[in-house]
Design a protein around this motif. Structure first.
Motif, PDB file in Angstrom:
ATOM      1  N   GLY A  67      73.769  95.972  41.041  1.00 60.10           N
ATOM      2  CA  GLY A  67      72.559  95.305  40.876  1.00 60.10           C
ATOM      3  C   GLY A  67      71.254  96.213  40.850  1.00 60.10           C
ATOM      4  O   GLY A  67      71.325  97.236  41.144  1.00 60.10           O
TER       5      GLY A  67
ATOM      6  N   TRP B  29      66.958  96.352  41.635  1.00 63.80           N
ATOM      7  CA  TRP B  29      66.446  96.098  42.955  1.00 63.80           C
ATOM      8  C   TRP B  29      65.323  94.949  42.940  1.00 63.80           C
ATOM      9  O   TRP B  29      64.738  94.744  44.053  1.00 63.80           O
TER      10      TRP B  29
ATOM     11  N   LYS C 296      77.790  96.769  44.222  1.00 63.11           N
ATOM     12  CA  LYS C 296      76.767  98.210  44.689  1.00 63.11           C
ATOM     13  C   LYS C 296      75.351  97.786  44.271  1.00 63.11           C
ATOM     14  O   LYS C 296      75.025  97.493  43.270  1.00 63.11           O
TER      15      LYS C 296
ATOM     16  N   GLU D 170      78.967 105.124  38.680  1.00 66.14           N
ATOM     17  CA  GLU D 170      79.858 105.602  37.683  1.00 66.14           C
ATOM     18  C   GLU D 170      81.264 105.666  38.104  1.00 66.14           C
ATOM     19  O   GLU D 170      82.251 105.096  37.331  1.00 66.14           O
TER      20      GLU D 170
ATOM     21  N   GLY E 148      70.550  95.752  35.084  1.00 66.01           N
ATOM     22  CA  GLY E 148      69.574  96.913  35.249  1.00 66.01           C
ATOM     23  C   GLY E 148      69.175  97.140  33.841  1.00 66.01           C
ATOM     24  O   GLY E 148      68.882  96.344  32.790  1.00 66.01           O
ATOM     25  N   SER E 149      68.719  98.586  33.699  1.00 61.87           N
ATOM     26  CA  SER E 149      68.036  99.037  32.360  1.00 61.87           C
ATOM     27  C   SER E 149      68.866  99.203  31.166  1.00 61.87           C
ATOM     28  O   SER E 149      70.088  99.343  31.644  1.00 61.87           O
TER      29      SER E 149
ATOM     30  N   THR F 222      71.070 102.588  31.216  1.00 55.62           N
ATOM     31  CA  THR F 222      72.266 102.484  32.234  1.00 55.62           C
ATOM     32  C   THR F 222      73.384 101.420  31.607  1.00 55.62           C
ATOM     33  O   THR F 222      74.324 101.857  31.691  1.00 55.62           O
TER      34      THR F 222
ATOM     35  N   LEU G 249      70.169  93.119  30.831  1.00 55.34           N
ATOM     36  CA  LEU G 249      69.314  94.278  30.658  1.00 55.34           C
ATOM     37  C   LEU G 249      67.770  93.861  30.733  1.00 55.34           C
ATOM     38  O   LEU G 249      67.669  92.722  31.217  1.00 55.34           O
ATOM     39  N   GLY G 250      67.095  94.933  30.385  1.00 53.18           N
ATOM     40  CA  GLY G 250      65.761  94.605  30.281  1.00 53.18           C
ATOM     41  C   GLY G 250      65.489  93.461  28.982  1.00 53.18           C
ATOM     42  O   GLY G 250      65.847  93.144  28.337  1.00 53.18           O
TER      43      GLY G 250
ATOM     44  N   GLU H 297      59.178  98.011  27.377  1.00 55.47           N
ATOM     45  CA  GLU H 297      59.327  97.306  28.853  1.00 55.47           C
ATOM     46  C   GLU H 297      58.279  97.970  30.187  1.00 55.47           C
ATOM     47  O   GLU H 297      58.836  98.947  30.373  1.00 55.47           O
TER      48      GLU H 297
HETATM   49  N1  LIG Z   1      68.679  90.774  32.633  1.00 52.07           N
HETATM   50  C1  LIG Z   1      68.581  90.600  33.810  1.00 52.07           C
HETATM   51  O1  LIG Z   1      69.188  89.719  34.376  1.00 52.07           O
HETATM   52  C2  LIG Z   1      67.877  91.585  34.661  1.00 52.07           C
HETATM   53  C3  LIG Z   1      67.510  91.334  35.885  1.00 52.07           C
HETATM   54  C4  LIG Z   1      66.822  92.397  36.980  1.00 52.07           C
HETATM   55  C5  LIG Z   1      66.350  93.582  36.197  1.00 52.07           C
HETATM   56  N2  LIG Z   1      66.848  93.831  35.014  1.00 52.07           N
HETATM   57  C6  LIG Z   1      66.222  95.216  34.291  1.00 52.07           C
HETATM   58  O2  LIG Z   1      66.726  96.217  35.372  1.00 52.07           O
HETATM   59  C7  LIG Z   1      65.722  97.368  34.961  1.00 52.07           C
HETATM   60  C8  LIG Z   1      65.220  97.833  36.477  1.00 52.07           C
HETATM   61  O3  LIG Z   1      66.234  97.961  37.230  1.00 52.07           O
HETATM   62  P1  LIG Z   1      66.553  99.117  37.747  1.00 52.07           P
HETATM   63  O4  LIG Z   1      65.485 100.398  37.673  1.00 52.07           O
HETATM   64  O5  LIG Z   1      67.317  99.167  39.104  1.00 52.07           O
HETATM   65  O6  LIG Z   1      67.568  99.732  36.643  1.00 52.07           O
HETATM   66  P2  LIG Z   1      68.737 100.919  36.650  1.00 52.07           P
HETATM   67  O7  LIG Z   1      69.440 100.867  35.377  1.00 52.07           O
HETATM   68  O8  LIG Z   1      67.967 102.171  36.677  1.00 52.07           O
HETATM   69  O9  LIG Z   1      69.502 100.593  37.752  1.00 52.07           O
HETATM   70  C9  LIG Z   1      70.534  99.501  37.957  1.00 52.07           C
HETATM   71  C10 LIG Z   1      71.682  99.686  38.953  1.00 52.07           C
HETATM   72  O10 LIG Z   1      72.481 100.694  38.098  1.00 52.07           O
HETATM   73  C11 LIG Z   1      72.904 101.847  38.936  1.00 52.07           C
HETATM   74  N3  LIG Z   1      72.973 103.023  37.982  1.00 52.07           N
HETATM   75  C12 LIG Z   1      72.148 103.755  37.632  1.00 52.07           C
HETATM   76  N4  LIG Z   1      72.804 104.784  36.974  1.00 52.07           N
HETATM   77  C13 LIG Z   1      74.010 104.315  36.618  1.00 52.07           C
HETATM   78  C14 LIG Z   1      75.228 104.998  36.141  1.00 52.07           C
HETATM   79  N5  LIG Z   1      74.844 106.070  35.275  1.00 52.07           N
HETATM   80  N6  LIG Z   1      76.211 104.189  36.292  1.00 52.07           N
HETATM   81  C15 LIG Z   1      76.517 103.285  36.797  1.00 52.07           C
HETATM   82  N7  LIG Z   1      75.386 102.795  37.780  1.00 52.07           N
HETATM   83  C16 LIG Z   1      74.298 103.249  37.624  1.00 52.07           C
HETATM   84  C17 LIG Z   1      71.447 101.785  40.108  1.00 52.07           C
HETATM   85  O11 LIG Z   1      72.014 102.630  41.012  1.00 52.07           O
HETATM   86  C18 LIG Z   1      71.257 100.252  40.319  1.00 52.07           C
HETATM   87  O12 LIG Z   1      72.131  99.817  41.122  1.00 52.07           O
HETATM   88  C19 LIG Z   1      64.760  96.529  34.032  1.00 52.07           C
HETATM   89  O13 LIG Z   1      65.158  97.086  32.797  1.00 52.07           O
HETATM   90  C20 LIG Z   1      65.101  95.285  34.107  1.00 52.07           C
HETATM   91  O14 LIG Z   1      64.485  94.614  33.086  1.00 52.07           O
HETATM   92  C21 LIG Z   1      67.396  92.845  34.096  1.00 52.07           C
END
Ligand SMILES: NC(=O)c1ccc[n+]([C@@H]2O[C@H](COP(=O)([O-])OP(=O)(O)OC[C@H]3O[C@@H](n4cnc5c(N)ncnc54)[C@H](O)[C@@H]3O)[C@@H](O)[C@H]2O)c1
Ligand SMILES: O=CCc1c[nH]cn1
Length: 424
Positions: free
Chosen positions: A84, A86, A110, A147, A162-163, A166, A185-186, A321
């Motif tokens: 997830g 944050w 996680k 990972e 997440g992003s 990632t 994603l974003g 973004e």
């Molecule tokens: N589409 C959706 O529903 C949605 C919802 C919320 C946030 N987001 C996106 O999330 C981003 C912001 O969140 P963030 O900064 O937590 O994103 P992030 O990609 O940095 O992290 C997301 C999650 O992935 C984990 N992570 C990081 N690197 C990893 C790897 N190499 N392997 C596996 N897991 C890994 C992190 O610890 C965290 O739990 C923005 O781009 C936002 O648009 C999308």
């Protein structure tokens, strides 16, 4: 029905403890208590919704010649991993665990290391609700933990929020084990305001599209396209409203904007605003550090919400973004022109349109390249509706009935009622 009962009981406990959970979510993330309450409400609704579906999962019966027949079974995948972001810590965990557990899977979740707290409370609630030990597990950690989970041979599926960078890595890791993934994603979503809109609604829609959770929302409509003949009036009204947003202690009732998640995120947002100014955008309000009067809040990552005017499609602040409270306003003249510009993005998470012309509204959303479209509103999240992206905003869906398909697999059984006709 057994799964349904556990989910319903978990939903009941969340409802009963909602004030405590909302307070913890505010401490966890920094969003206002007002918004955290809504997150908790959506969370228990999610579990109730999937509890409702758990007892009615069924396959198909298909008649074949000669009395033979086939049937399908919808079966769980096994151990599903949820990773997830944050910005909606508790809610994202419920959006994943609700359909995962309803479909008969176990989940290892996680959370982001920036918001580790509330999902642990969710795990305790599932246990209290009757989930067997090990059905819903929380593992804390950052990238390396993510990972490890994504590569683990015992994991059947990964659902990631997440992003984009990632998400791409996770897809690559999942491909090694031929595992299904859901990627949320974003985005850099367009919000289109036609001049025949109810202006008050459109202004409120633009506020909802940009400033919830300090602007850290994936589906935010940050590219606000406004038809030229109402640009001035719309902009004045938006700026007036943005100036009135109450910033401060997120635990206070009247606060509507708390601090951003951390120092790097705050600095990233300021860098976008600086770049926007250098590229010719005009700051119409905000975009500055905000130092609260209250001594205990002085070290918080606060900023004033920002509206950018004189924006052009090729500016970095319009293309990328930002994930902070920054709205870019872009004028347009015709429907055809705005559609082309709105779709000119590698993202495709969400989009919105404000107009009183219902035919135009449906015509426009049919042409928008986005997974979640809003007509005359923005950023409402009913659990009944599937949510997810097009293009680089990901694939798979969360919420709605369809999500059961992303947490289960289909087995086909072919039953012969006659003799085997061998060709040998
Ligand atoms: N589409 C959706 O529903 C949605 C919802 C919320 C946030 N987001 C996106 O999330 C981003 C912001 O969140 P963030 O900064 O937590 O994103 P992030 O990609 O940095 O992290 C997301 C999650 O992935 C984990 N992570 C990081 N690197 C990893 C790897 N190499 N392997 C596996 N897991 C890994 C992190 O610890 C965290 O739990 C923005 O781009 C936002 O648009 C999308
Ligand atoms: O941040 C994106 C939207 C959302 C809300 N809850 C989970 N995702």
């Amino acid at each position: 029905m057994e799964r349904s009962r556990v989910l319903l009981e978990a939903a009941r406990i969340i409802r009963e403890r909602s004030e405590e959970l909302a307070t913890m979510e505010t401490i966890n993330n920094g969003k206002s208590i007002f918004e955290a309450r809504v997150d908790i409400e959506i969370s228990w609704q999610t579990l109730e919704y999937y509890a409702g579906l758990a007892g009615s999962m069924a396959g198909q019966h298909v008649q074949l010649p000669g009395g033979s027949f086939g049937y399908t079974r919808r079966e769980p995948l096994g151990v599903c991993v949820g990773i997830g972001a944050w910005n909606y810590p508790f809610q994202i965990a419920c959006w994943k665990s609700g359909p995962a557990l309803a479909s008969g899977n176990a989940m290892v979740y996680k959370p982001s290391p920036f918001t580790p707290i509330t999902v642990v409370l969710l795990a305790e609630i599932f246990r209290e609700a009757g989930a067997p030990p090990g059905l819903f597990n929380v593992v804390q950690g950052g990238a390396s933990t993510g990972e490890f989970l994504s590569k683990h041979p015992d994991v059947a599926k990964i659902s990631f929020t997440g992003s984009v960078p990632t998400g791409s890595k996770i897809m690559e890791m999942a491909s090694k084990g031929i595992k299904p993934v859901t990627l949320e994603l974003g985005g850099k979503s367009p919000l289109i305001i036609f001049s025949d809109s109810d202006l008050e609604n459109a202004v409120n829609g633009a506020m909802m599209a940009n400033f919830l959770t300090q602007g850290q929302v994936c589906c935010n409509g940050t590219r606000v396209f406004v038809q030229s003949n109402i640009l001035q009036k719309f902009t004045e009204e938006v700026v007036k409203k943005v100036k009135k947003i109450k910033i401060g202690d997120p635990l206070l009732e009247d606060t509507r904007m708390g601090p951003l998640i951390n120092r790097p995120q705050l600095e990233k947002v300021f860098a976008f605003i600086k770049g926007a100014k250098e590229q010719g955008a005009k700051v119409l309000t905000g975009g500055e550090p905000y130092i609260p009067e209250d001594q205990k809040l002085k070290a918080g990552f606060y900023m004033t919400p920002c509206v950018l005017g004189d924006c052009k499609d090729d500016m970095t602040c319009v293309k990328e973004e930002i994930f902070g409270p920054v709205m870019s306003i872009l004028p347009f003249d015709t429907e055809e022109e705005v559609l082309e510009r709105a779709n000119n993005s590698t993202y495709g998470l969400a989009a919105g349109v404000f107009t009183r012309d219902i035919q135009r509204a449906h015509r426009v959303v049919a042409s928008l390249q986005a997974g979640m479209c809003f007509i005359n509103n923005y950023n409402v999240s009913p659990v009944e509706l599937p949510f997810g992206g097009y293009k680089k905003s990901g694939f798979g869906r969360e919420n709605g009935q369809v999500t059961i398909e992303y947490y289960s697999q289909l087995k086909t059984v072919c039953v012969e009622m006659g003799k085997v006709e061998s060709v040998f």
